[in-house]
Design a protein around this motif. Structure first.
Motif, PDB file in Angstrom:
ATOM      1  N   SER B 106      35.561  40.548  51.058  1.00 43.07           N
ATOM      2  CA  SER B 106      35.075  40.725  49.677  1.00 43.07           C
ATOM      3  C   SER B 106      36.225  41.125  48.758  1.00 43.07           C
ATOM      4  O   SER B 106      37.271  41.586  49.228  1.00 43.07           O
ATOM      5  CB  SER B 106      33.999  41.804  49.627  1.00 43.07           C
ATOM      6  OG  SER B 106      34.595  43.041  49.939  1.00 43.07           O
ATOM      7  N   TYR B 107      36.033  40.952  47.485  1.00 46.14           N
ATOM      8  CA  TYR B 107      37.051  41.380  46.515  1.00 46.14           C
ATOM      9  C   TYR B 107      36.391  41.894  45.239  1.00 46.14           C
ATOM     10  O   TYR B 107      35.278  41.485  44.908  1.00 46.14           O
ATOM     11  CB  TYR B 107      38.010  40.229  46.198  1.00 46.14           C
ATOM     12  CG  TYR B 107      37.384  39.033  45.489  1.00 46.14           C
ATOM     13  CD1 TYR B 107      37.156  39.044  44.104  1.00 46.14           C
ATOM     14  CD2 TYR B 107      37.033  37.876  46.185  1.00 46.14           C
ATOM     15  CE1 TYR B 107      36.583  37.941  43.455  1.00 46.14           C
ATOM     16  CE2 TYR B 107      36.469  36.778  45.546  1.00 46.14           C
ATOM     17  CZ  TYR B 107      36.242  36.808  44.186  1.00 46.14           C
ATOM     18  OH  TYR B 107      35.678  35.738  43.548  1.00 46.14           O
ATOM     19  N   ASP B 108      37.080  42.766  44.560  1.00 49.44           N
ATOM     20  CA  ASP B 108      36.714  43.075  43.170  1.00 49.44           C
ATOM     21  C   ASP B 108      37.445  42.116  42.244  1.00 49.44           C
ATOM     22  O   ASP B 108      36.900  41.640  41.269  1.00 49.44           O
ATOM     23  CB  ASP B 108      37.099  44.515  42.818  1.00 49.44           C
ATOM     24  CG  ASP B 108      36.326  45.539  43.645  1.00 49.44           C
ATOM     25  OD1 ASP B 108      35.130  45.282  43.926  1.00 49.44           O
ATOM     26  OD2 ASP B 108      36.923  46.568  44.009  1.00 49.44           O
ATOM     27  N   VAL B 109      38.728  41.910  42.588  1.00 50.54           N
ATOM     28  CA  VAL B 109      39.568  40.991  41.816  1.00 50.54           C
ATOM     29  C   VAL B 109      40.292  40.090  42.813  1.00 50.54           C
ATOM     30  O   VAL B 109      40.752  40.564  43.855  1.00 50.54           O
ATOM     31  CB  VAL B 109      40.609  41.760  40.977  1.00 50.54           C
ATOM     32  CG1 VAL B 109      41.480  40.783  40.180  1.00 50.54           C
ATOM     33  CG2 VAL B 109      39.946  42.768  40.049  1.00 50.54           C
ATOM     34  N   LEU B 110      40.397  38.809  42.429  1.00 50.24           N
ATOM     35  CA  LEU B 110      41.071  37.851  43.293  1.00 50.24           C
ATOM     36  C   LEU B 110      42.262  37.262  42.537  1.00 50.24           C
ATOM     37  O   LEU B 110      42.157  36.948  41.344  1.00 50.24           O
ATOM     38  CB  LEU B 110      40.088  36.738  43.670  1.00 50.24           C
ATOM     39  CG  LEU B 110      40.601  35.604  44.560  1.00 50.24           C
ATOM     40  CD1 LEU B 110      40.992  36.122  45.939  1.00 50.24           C
ATOM     41  CD2 LEU B 110      39.522  34.515  44.691  1.00 50.24           C
ATOM     42  N   ILE B 111      43.390  37.153  43.214  1.00 51.20           N
ATOM     43  CA  ILE B 111      44.562  36.491  42.601  1.00 51.20           C
ATOM     44  C   ILE B 111      44.921  35.274  43.448  1.00 51.20           C
ATOM     45  O   ILE B 111      45.174  35.411  44.659  1.00 51.20           O
ATOM     46  CB  ILE B 111      45.779  37.441  42.527  1.00 51.20           C
ATOM     47  CG1 ILE B 111      45.437  38.682  41.687  1.00 51.20           C
ATOM     48  CG2 ILE B 111      46.991  36.717  41.933  1.00 51.20           C
ATOM     49  CD1 ILE B 111      46.574  39.703  41.591  1.00 51.20           C
TER      50      ILE B 111
END
Lengths: 554, 554
Positions: B106-111
């Protein structure tokens, strides 16, 4: 018919003005007087001809009287000295130095480009035959023929500025032992002491004897002994005086033109003196400092040429002003390049301008590609608005490029933070993906954004005395080259696991080799509730000053 | 607790973002996935490791998984491919390439930092074992071990861009015969044809066979024969495909993120994709051109690193935008450096932007000091406002410095006229009193002020056909290297005395060796009532294009 324009001085600014004037108008009468035999010679090349890097004397003669007269349709009168200016009559009084012929010449517009002359204090022995200054081709011929005839084995260079250091190198290149005497506590006044320390080290590494904080008192034994103010005596074969220069302002003063406190001819933005029919350009004029707008005198080639053009343009109604002198300068000192632009700390303090400092030590290009050289870079800036005040760079490679980029950024009005956004050319032989100038900008931005607090190399001792806890975050092997006594060694990569070894109630001063790991350490510490600051420039900047003073003659 | 940030791609932009994120926050969870074994390797160094300039493979590994994990407290998962992104659930689906283990993260923010991959057209024979592309360490290992095992004596490089030319040089350095095939009529697309002509000449001087306007059709005989579209056949030992790159956009497309016409992931100034929780940086994104603000894709290291930092900053609320890509680039081609910034003529024409041109050929430093190299410099600018649109420089010395100065001037918003006012560092080993960049500015200013009309190298023939009278103002000896047929030779210094030999009723087109004397001649002619114009860049720019096409394979 066009105007009659008289130029006094046929080198640099004068020659540039003459050529520009002709391009602007084919019909004007242009008379260029030059006291010496040669016009438009390569002043900056003279030490290298003496040293032998420039082999042919011809190469120093950028333009000949005949060639330039023909090409630009000029009336060039060399060997002719102007004795006086009559502002009211608009005439100059000339004397041919060989024939003695004297005559008056009228002008509509006069341009003064008299240059600056070496300062020669009147100490005993100054007139010995082996005492030289270096300003022009005859000086050069004298030094060169003395060297070739007498095969001197030791030279004493008095003054550690540009010319002094260039002469020291070039005489050493000819196999001579060289002693440099400098009155100040460092050579190369345009850079600050911790940067000059690299130059001191390089001079000594190359076998130059460097004597600081001492001056010449007299020359004895027919020029074979130099006696210093400290009474130290040096046995020598020849002496080069390169103490500094002063403006050739006699004509201007006699003609009652306004001169500044230090003798520079005062001009407006268009290079007009207090008499609007008389322009003055080059080393003899007082200009504005580009950054502070305060009066300054900068005897360099770029300003002289630029001013010559601006004067010529203005004579023909082009109102492009001279924007002041930034003072970008560069000198080769053996394997090193020393480059500066803008103001240094000494001058900022004198002018009472507040500033912040960043030192970094990046490679001149990607470390994985062969030939990268470590650079010592320093930038001075204002924290409140990011204004760049000056920069200093010393390196064996890449210094000239980065100083030019910063000088361009200053002229473009870029802030120190905007240095991060410069998109500079990168391939491994040339730079790194983040260029050293980008890095300067990033570190300065960290200070501006208060992501980073730093202290300077000379503030460590006081910090320790005030109770700072000093942490060396280098790897143990790196400590072999020296460390700050009393520092605790916690390698950066162990810091997160060893925070309990640090006192929460004391400021933690961190240092590493060049500053980057120290910065990372301060971030970790700050995020964990410590008050932390980083030694700017790291061990590299700190230790060079220690080595330098350790070697200094006491 | 801090954010959970997932990064896809551990090289360049991805690695920069990870390091920056950690400096901004010690408490975030940062997971960096990398499909390959290695993170943060020296992409730009790969050809030089193959060629041997970089001797140790270790040096290519700028950061190791272990080292970077520890220093920045990262969860780095190499050998792990992301198969899909679930925007709604904010998860990525990962697969370990060796164990085959699959899992969701899971992520809060993905780059996204997926990079670009080499274009490989599906021609017959493309899968032969001696056909290579070069993108990463395994590619490098494959090429290097092939070279070491098979000792190939001939290599075919398909594509004359940065990587193609770097590979050609590095394979030649290993003693191989090299043929470069380029589909266009010139190598190095970022420079215009008359500048590429120098590169063509250098390649041929160094023994590289250069075939232009031809492409690969197939590979036969188990990789031993390359068949071109022209049916020309090349016997070879290995083939490097360096045709170009395309963005790795599969994940983005599958996740329904917006992509541009050429496949680049669309981002805003803060590097956010059409999903604000997903950022994208590096070679895979479409950015704005700095000068025209039009969409572009520039797969270079500086933009990738800059974007990685800007994405990280924005995740932590810092609203510093990406200002677009200027496209400053540089490549070493044997003894030459080829450097560019901004736009070239081809691109300006495509965008319908009007422009003026200046070519000059100054020395890299003062001619009287040894080692000065002739430079070919070109600047493109807008006449009405002086805006600098682009520059191209080719030289054996000094090109990197001048392109960086011009790139900085562009970012500082300086006009081409203001290049005259750059106060750059001058001492004989480094520059001239008027730096080459100053000179570019002076010539451009002359055009803007209408002191000078020029024509270009490709316009001479039409000018002659339209009845121009062509005057060669060089000295007779210089004509031995060639001249424009039908030109009348009047050396500059004789021009004033021979004006009666010129027709008043025809346009006089003047040329000299590099442009300066031609300019002086046009001034004399114009002041004397002639209509005159100067061949921009002189014989040097004109003749290089002739030599280049004369050698071209027809």
């Amino acid at each position: 018919m066009g105007k009659k324009i008289v130029i006094i001085g046929g080198v640099a600014g004068g020659a540039t003005a003459a050529a520009r004037l002709r391009r602007l108008d084919e019909s004007s009468e242009i008379v260029m007087f030059e006291r010496g035999e040669y016009i438009s010679f390569a002043n900056c090349g003279l030490p290298y001809y003496i040293g032998g890097a420039i082999e042919q004397r011809d190469k120093l003669l950028v333009q000949t009287v005949e060639g330039m007269s023909k090409r630009f349709h000029l009336d060039i009168r060399n060997q002719t000295e102007i004795l006086s200016i009559n502002k009211e009559a608009k005439t100059v009084f000339a004397k041919h130095r060989l024939t003695g012929t004297e005559y008056e010449e009228s002008y509509d517009v006069l341009i003064l480009s008299p240059g600056a002359k070496p300062i020669v204090p009147p100490f005993p022995g100054v007139n010995e035959k082996n005492v030289f200054t270096l300003r022009n081709i005859p000086d050069t011929d004298r030094i060169k023929s003395y060297v070739e005839e007498h095969k001197p084995n030791h030279a004493t260079v008095v003054g550690g500025g540009f010319i002094g250091l260039e002469m020291a190198e070039n005489l050493a290149d000819r196999g001579m032992q060289v002693t440099v005497i400098e009155k100040g506590n460092q050579v190369m006044a345009p850079v600050d002491p911790e940067m000059a320390a690299y130059v001191h080290q390089e001079l000594r590494d190359k076998g130059i004897e460097l004597i600081l904080e001492d001056g010449i008192q007299s020359i004895e034994d027919e020029g074979k002994t130099v006696v210093l103010e400290s009474q130290h005596r040096i046995t020598t074969s020849m002496i080069i005086l390169s103490i500094g220069v002063q403006p050739e302002n006699t004509l201007a003063v006699d003609a009652d033109l306004e001169v500044g406190k230090r003798g520079g001819i005062v001009v407006n933005d268009f290079m007009q003196t207090s008499d609007p029919s008389i322009y003055a350009v080059g080393d003899a004029v007082e200009v504005k400092d580009y950054i502070t707008k305060s009066p300054t005198m900068v005897p360099l080639a770029w300003p002289a040429n630029r001013q010559g053009r601006i004067a010529a343009n203005h004579i023909y109604g082009k109102k492009e002003g001279y924007n002041g002198t930034l003072g970008t300068s560069i000198v080769k000192v053996f394997d090193y390049t020393v480059a500066t632009t803008g103001l240094n700390e000494k001058r900022l303090k004198m002018l009472d301008v507040p500033y912040n400092i960043v030192h970094i030590h990046p490679g001149s290009h990607a470390g994985y590609y062969p030939g990268a050289a470590p650079m010592a870079m320093k930038v001075l800036f204002q924290k409140e608005d990011g204004k760049i005040l000056g920069a200093q760079i010393i390196a064996k490679d890449g210094a000239d490029k980065r100083i030019d980029v910063i000088a361009t950024a200053i002229k473009g009005g870029l802030t120190v933070e905007e240095l991060t956004d410069l998109e500079l050319a990168y391939a491994p032989p040339y730079s790194s993906a983040k260029d050293p100038v980008n890095m300067l900008g990033y570190v300065a931005s960290n200070i501006i954004n208060e992501d980073l607090e730093t202290l300077q190399w000379h503030e460590i001792q006081a910090a320790v005395e005030q109770g700072d806890f000093v942490v060396d975050v280098r790897n143990p092997k790196e400590l072999e080259q020296g460390y700050i006594v009393g520092a605790k060694n916690i390698p950066l990569d162990e810091l997160r696991d060893r925070l309990n070894e640090l006192p929460k109630d004391r400021t933690i001063t961190v240092y590493c080799q060049a500053g980057l790991r120290g910065y990372l350490a301060t971030r970790i510490l700050t995020h964990n509730g410590f008050t932390a600051r980083n030694l700017d420039g790291g061990w590299k900047t700190y230790s060079i000053t220690k080595q330098s003073s350790a070697h200094a003659l006491s």
